[in-house]
Design a protein around this motif. Sequence first.
Motif, PDB file in Angstrom:
ATOM      1  N   ILE A   1      49.975  30.289  42.471  1.00 38.33           N
ATOM      2  CA  ILE A   1      49.568  31.479  43.217  1.00 38.33           C
ATOM      3  C   ILE A   1      48.155  31.238  43.732  1.00 38.33           C
ATOM      4  CG2 ILE A   1      49.070  33.946  43.118  1.00 38.33           C
ATOM      5  CD1 ILE A   1      52.011  33.424  42.860  1.00 38.33           C
ATOM      6  N   PHE A   2      47.928  31.519  45.019  1.00 35.97           N
ATOM      7  CA  PHE A   2      46.628  31.263  45.616  1.00 35.97           C
ATOM      8  C   PHE A   2      45.823  32.552  45.756  1.00 35.97           C
ATOM      9  CE2 PHE A   2      49.129  27.613  46.862  1.00 35.97           C
ATOM     10  CZ  PHE A   2      48.236  26.581  46.591  1.00 35.97           C
ATOM     11  N   SER A   3      44.750  32.615  44.980  1.00 34.54           N
ATOM     12  CA  SER A   3      43.735  33.648  45.143  1.00 34.54           C
ATOM     13  C   SER A   3      42.396  32.954  44.953  1.00 34.54           C
ATOM     14  CB  SER A   3      43.915  34.798  44.148  1.00 34.54           C
ATOM     15  OG  SER A   3      43.768  34.352  42.821  1.00 34.54           O
ATOM     16  N   GLY A   4      41.354  33.478  45.592  1.00 37.86           N
ATOM     17  CA  GLY A   4      40.086  32.783  45.631  1.00 37.86           C
ATOM     18  C   GLY A   4      39.102  33.194  44.557  1.00 37.86           C
ATOM     19  N   ALA A   5      37.970  32.498  44.565  1.00 36.42           N
ATOM     20  CA  ALA A   5      36.863  32.779  43.637  1.00 36.42           C
ATOM     21  C   ALA A   5      35.569  32.398  44.345  1.00 36.42           C
ATOM     22  CB  ALA A   5      37.021  31.982  42.344  1.00 36.42           C
ATOM     23  N   SER A   6      34.460  32.905  43.832  1.00 35.55           N
ATOM     24  CA  SER A   6      33.181  32.659  44.499  1.00 35.55           C
ATOM     25  C   SER A   6      32.056  32.486  43.495  1.00 35.55           C
ATOM     26  CB  SER A   6      32.841  33.821  45.433  1.00 35.55           C
ATOM     27  OG  SER A   6      31.545  33.659  45.988  1.00 35.55           O
ATOM     28  N   PRO A   7      31.110  31.580  43.777  1.00 32.62           N
ATOM     29  CA  PRO A   7      29.934  31.422  42.922  1.00 32.62           C
ATOM     30  C   PRO A   7      28.859  32.465  43.195  1.00 32.62           C
ATOM     31  CG  PRO A   7      29.830  29.856  44.721  1.00 32.62           C
ATOM     32  CD  PRO A   7      31.155  30.564  44.847  1.00 32.62           C
ATOM     33  N   GLN A   8      29.120  33.376  44.111  1.00 33.16           N
ATOM     34  CA  GLN A   8      28.152  34.426  44.418  1.00 33.16           C
ATOM     35  C   GLN A   8      28.844  35.775  44.513  1.00 33.16           C
ATOM     36  OE1 GLN A   8      27.260  32.332  48.212  1.00 33.16           O
ATOM     37  NE2 GLN A   8      27.446  34.338  49.177  1.00 33.16           N
ATOM     38  N   ALA A   9      28.053  36.820  44.387  1.00 34.13           N
ATOM     39  CA  ALA A   9      28.606  38.173  44.461  1.00 34.13           C
ATOM     40  C   ALA A   9      29.104  38.450  45.885  1.00 34.13           C
ATOM     41  CB  ALA A   9      27.552  39.193  44.062  1.00 34.13           C
ATOM     42  N   THR A  10      30.195  39.193  45.969  1.00 35.11           N
ATOM     43  CA  THR A  10      30.762  39.585  47.252  1.00 35.11           C
ATOM     44  C   THR A  10      31.161  41.054  47.176  1.00 35.11           C
ATOM     45  OG1 THR A  10      33.073  39.117  46.679  1.00 35.11           O
ATOM     46  CG2 THR A  10      31.734  37.249  47.462  1.00 35.11           C
TER      47      THR A  10
ATOM     48  N   TYR B   1      33.882  42.002  46.691  1.00 39.78           N
ATOM     49  CA  TYR B   1      34.975  42.067  45.726  1.00 39.78           C
ATOM     50  C   TYR B   1      34.496  41.988  44.283  1.00 39.78           C
ATOM     51  CZ  TYR B   1      37.368  41.135  50.088  1.00 39.78           C
ATOM     52  OH  TYR B   1      37.803  41.204  51.395  1.00 39.78           O
ATOM     53  N   GLY B   2      33.177  41.848  44.073  1.00 40.05           N
ATOM     54  CA  GLY B   2      32.664  41.837  42.711  1.00 40.05           C
ATOM     55  C   GLY B   2      31.628  40.757  42.473  1.00 40.05           C
ATOM     56  N   PRO B   3      31.186  40.605  41.214  1.00 34.07           N
ATOM     57  CA  PRO B   3      30.172  39.613  40.867  1.00 34.07           C
ATOM     58  C   PRO B   3      30.672  38.178  41.024  1.00 34.07           C
ATOM     59  CG  PRO B   3      30.416  41.288  39.141  1.00 34.07           C
ATOM     60  CD  PRO B   3      31.574  41.441  40.072  1.00 34.07           C
ATOM     61  N   ALA B   4      29.761  37.236  40.867  1.00 28.68           N
ATOM     62  CA  ALA B   4      30.115  35.824  40.927  1.00 28.68           C
ATOM     63  C   ALA B   4      31.041  35.453  39.775  1.00 28.68           C
ATOM     64  CB  ALA B   4      28.849  34.970  40.869  1.00 28.68           C
ATOM     65  N   TRP B   5      31.906  34.508  40.032  1.00 31.14           N
ATOM     66  CA  TRP B   5      32.775  33.886  39.028  1.00 31.14           C
ATOM     67  C   TRP B   5      33.599  34.884  38.222  1.00 31.14           C
ATOM     68  CZ3 TRP B   5      33.638  29.566  40.800  1.00 31.14           C
ATOM     69  CH2 TRP B   5      32.655  28.638  41.155  1.00 31.14           C
ATOM     70  N   ILE B   6      34.176  35.851  38.930  1.00 32.77           N
ATOM     71  CA  ILE B   6      35.152  36.718  38.264  1.00 32.77           C
ATOM     72  C   ILE B   6      36.532  36.429  38.853  1.00 32.77           C
ATOM     73  CG2 ILE B   6      33.475  38.538  37.822  1.00 32.77           C
ATOM     74  CD1 ILE B   6      35.011  40.135  40.074  1.00 32.77           C
ATOM     75  N   ASP B   7      37.540  36.848  38.123  1.00 37.93           N
ATOM     76  CA  ASP B   7      38.908  36.716  38.598  1.00 37.93           C
ATOM     77  C   ASP B   7      39.160  37.846  39.582  1.00 37.93           C
ATOM     78  OD1 ASP B   7      41.578  36.111  38.927  1.00 37.93           O
ATOM     79  OD2 ASP B   7      42.203  36.952  37.012  1.00 37.93           O
ATOM     80  N   GLY B   8      38.513  37.752  40.748  1.00 36.45           N
ATOM     81  CA  GLY B   8      38.491  38.860  41.688  1.00 36.45           C
ATOM     82  C   GLY B   8      39.477  38.769  42.823  1.00 36.45           C
ATOM     83  N   HIS B   9      40.374  37.792  42.799  1.00 36.84           N
ATOM     84  CA  HIS B   9      41.419  37.651  43.826  1.00 36.84           C
ATOM     85  C   HIS B   9      40.816  37.632  45.226  1.00 36.84           C
ATOM     86  CE1 HIS B   9      43.653  38.662  40.310  1.00 36.84           C
ATOM     87  NE2 HIS B   9      43.542  39.961  40.420  1.00 36.84           N
ATOM     88  N   LEU B  10      39.803  36.808  45.441  1.00 36.51           N
ATOM     89  CA  LEU B  10      39.173  36.756  46.747  1.00 36.51           C
ATOM     90  C   LEU B  10      40.126  36.194  47.799  1.00 36.51           C
ATOM     91  CD1 LEU B  10      36.635  37.204  44.955  1.00 36.51           C
ATOM     92  CD2 LEU B  10      35.392  35.772  46.588  1.00 36.51           C
ATOM     93  N   PRO B  11      39.934  36.596  49.055  1.00 36.78           N
ATOM     94  CA  PRO B  11      40.774  36.068  50.128  1.00 36.78           C
ATOM     95  C   PRO B  11      40.427  34.617  50.451  1.00 36.78           C
ATOM     96  CG  PRO B  11      39.655  38.122  50.763  1.00 36.78           C
ATOM     97  CD  PRO B  11      39.003  37.617  49.525  1.00 36.78           C
TER      98      PRO B  11
END
Length: 293
Positions: free
Chosen positions: A216-225, A227-237
Amino acid sequence: MSYFVVGAYASQPPELDAQRRYYDLLAETGWVDGLEVPYPGQMHESFLGSLLEGRFQHSVLTAIPGTMVNVWDDPDFGLGSPTAAGRAKAMEFCAQLRNSLEAMHREHGHIFDWVALHSAPSNRSTAEDFHASLEQLLTWDWCGAKIVIEHCDERSDEHEAEKGFLLLEEELAIAQELGLHCSLNWGRSAVGSRGDIRPQQHVAQAKASGVLAGVIFSGASPQATQYGPAWIDGHLPLSLDEPASLMTPEQVAQSCALAGDVDYLGAKCCVPKDASLEQRLGMIERIYRCCQA
């Protein structure tokens, strides 16, 4: 051919009428074969069955929402718990999930091909206890659905893990021993490793083991967006829709090439709160198109 599964709950609008239309749009695409449905979440919403019946018949029922709620309430909770009480609570939770699955199939026909279970608790799970729990669960009637072990961000000595479940190699070994399969979530592998290299490594590792069920493809980020803080399981686009996301079109396409022929591929992403139904579908479709590249 792999089925394509969408975690629509992450991108659906809040209003019920809009949700119905969104699910209609997903069904009308012709390429959405199933949905990833959160337990308990939507399984307790009476209209869900009517939305799924007859059109999303290759779906995944995931236990991760209920698992995490229970872990937050009781750090011993989980199928891999080193305590008998923690495992007993997790088994009771699985019994409730199984009963909901049976009721859904009885009332609306076959919907779920897979049930995704997880190696909680956080930072305390043991491979031996998880193996023992799964061995018992395999004696139950799952109404035509197959249990898959969904890998989440794993325990780490280098940073504080969000979930901190078992290592992938531990879960793959258990799957091989019990005749099960494992699934991956791109973003959770990224969160667990704090980077965009491990997700592809995980796909290659699971594929080589012979027990990869799907990705399943959902994203992640090293910075806050948004969609939430950095490095959370936030299902980023996809990065096309959220530049801070590590999940690029190239990453998705390369991961799909490594996965090869699996049971399912899928997409799950959050969307801006004011996104239209067409924009929501568009963000999902862009991930889908990368999988076809």
